[in-house]
Scaffold this active site. Structure first.
Site, PDB file in Angstrom:
ATOM      1  NE  ARG A 146       7.317  -2.700   5.688  1.00 52.06           N
ATOM      2  CZ  ARG A 146       6.020  -2.473   5.868  1.00 52.06           C
ATOM      3  NH1 ARG A 146       5.258  -2.148   4.859  1.00 52.06           N
ATOM      4  NH2 ARG A 146       5.485  -2.619   7.059  1.00 52.06           N
ATOM      5  NE  ARG A 170      -3.931  -0.834   9.711  1.00 46.77           N
ATOM      6  CZ  ARG A 170      -2.838  -0.248   9.204  1.00 46.77           C
ATOM      7  NH1 ARG A 170      -2.826   1.032   8.941  1.00 46.77           N
ATOM      8  NH2 ARG A 170      -1.765  -0.954   8.967  1.00 46.77           N
ATOM      9  NE  ARG A 220       2.161  -4.392  11.127  1.00 49.10           N
ATOM     10  CZ  ARG A 220       3.148  -4.252  10.233  1.00 49.10           C
ATOM     11  NH1 ARG A 220       4.316  -4.818  10.450  1.00 49.10           N
ATOM     12  NH2 ARG A 220       2.958  -3.542   9.166  1.00 49.10           N
ATOM     13  CE  LYS A 222      -2.372  -0.839   3.808  1.00 47.49           C
ATOM     14  NZ  LYS A 222      -1.775  -2.131   4.250  1.00 47.49           N
ATOM     15  NE  ARG A 250       6.636  -0.151   9.887  1.00 51.12           N
ATOM     16  CZ  ARG A 250       5.440  -0.073   9.302  1.00 51.12           C
ATOM     17  NH1 ARG A 250       5.317   0.486   8.113  1.00 51.12           N
ATOM     18  NH2 ARG A 250       4.370  -0.557   9.892  1.00 51.12           N
TER      19      ARG A 250
END
Ligand code: AMP
Length: 212
Positions: free
Chosen positions: A126, A87, A166, A13, A155
């Site tokens: 990532r 969300r 998550r 996203k 992160r």
């Protein structure tokens, strides 16, 4: 144009929202980025959000709704792409009402589809450039040679335990939004697997439909 980019964590996203924003002259509104900035600045919102974010949990709706409402009022309710918001169904209801008060409905929800088995692999590899905010994948979209390792941030919520939480949060609270969106807004399904350019081309194609 007013767009929402929807999908699980790791669907791409953020990366695609940045490209869309650049090509269509839209503001990229990422609630994750806003919350991370608040945490860095140690603002009251940041203090409230930090524990939830580190654990991979959603931040309470009222906190997130407030920052989005303030941002939309500031930018004038048009030419934006929302990334990572709404969300929850509560957030979506809040947004739809705030925008209908301004006669500024969402034009489309772009839903990026990525099978679950790809997600953990995407998130754990990532990295984000601390200086530019650019998002890389160490294997599929590696950073250029001049971006040094010290500049690359992994992160803390991209660690395996937070990723699991998550995904649970996504299934319990975010996925049910799809039915809400389908009932209220134009919903565009896009295959999120493939190169950045392939996915971007699919999004542009989906957006080429009438009324956008
Ligand atoms: P993201 O950068 O979109 O993956 O968001 C990172 C984290 O910020 C999430 O795991 C949540 O803790 C928090 N967050 C971002 N957007 C929202 C939202 N719309 N509602 C609740 N929490 C959010």
């Amino acid at each position: 144009m007013r767009l929402i980019l929807f999908g699980p964590p790791g669907a791409g996203k953020g990366t695609q929202a940045k490209l869309l924003a650049k090509h269509h002259g839209l503001r990229h509104l990422s609630t994750g980025d806003m919350l991370r900035a608040a945490v860095r600045n140690e603002s009251p919102v940041g203090k409230e959000a930090k524990g939830h974010m580190d654990a991979g949990e959603l931040v309470p709706d009222d906190v997130v709704n407030r920052i989005v409402a303030e941002t939309l009022a500031e930018i004038g309710y048009d030419d934006f792409i929302l990334d990572g918001y709404p969300r929850t169904v509560d957030q979506a209801e809040f947004l739809v009402e705030a925008l209908s008060d301004q006669d500024a409905p969402i034009n489309a929800v772009v839903s990026l589809r990525v099978p679950e088995e790809h997600i953990v692999q995407r998130l754990s590899r990532r990295r984000t450039d601390r200086e530019t905010g650019a998002i890389y994948h160490l294997d599929f979209n590696p950073p250029p040679a001049d971006v040094t390792a010290e500049r690359l941030l992994h992160r803390s919520d991209d660690e395996p335990e937070a990723i699991r939480t998550r995904l649970e949060e996504y299934h319990a609270k975010t996925q049910p939004l799809e039915a809400f969106f389908r009932a209220h807004v134009r919903f565009l399904d896009v295959d999120g697997l493939g190169s950045l350019d392939e996915v971007q081309a699919r999004i542009d194609e989906a957006l080429r439909g009438p009324g956008l």
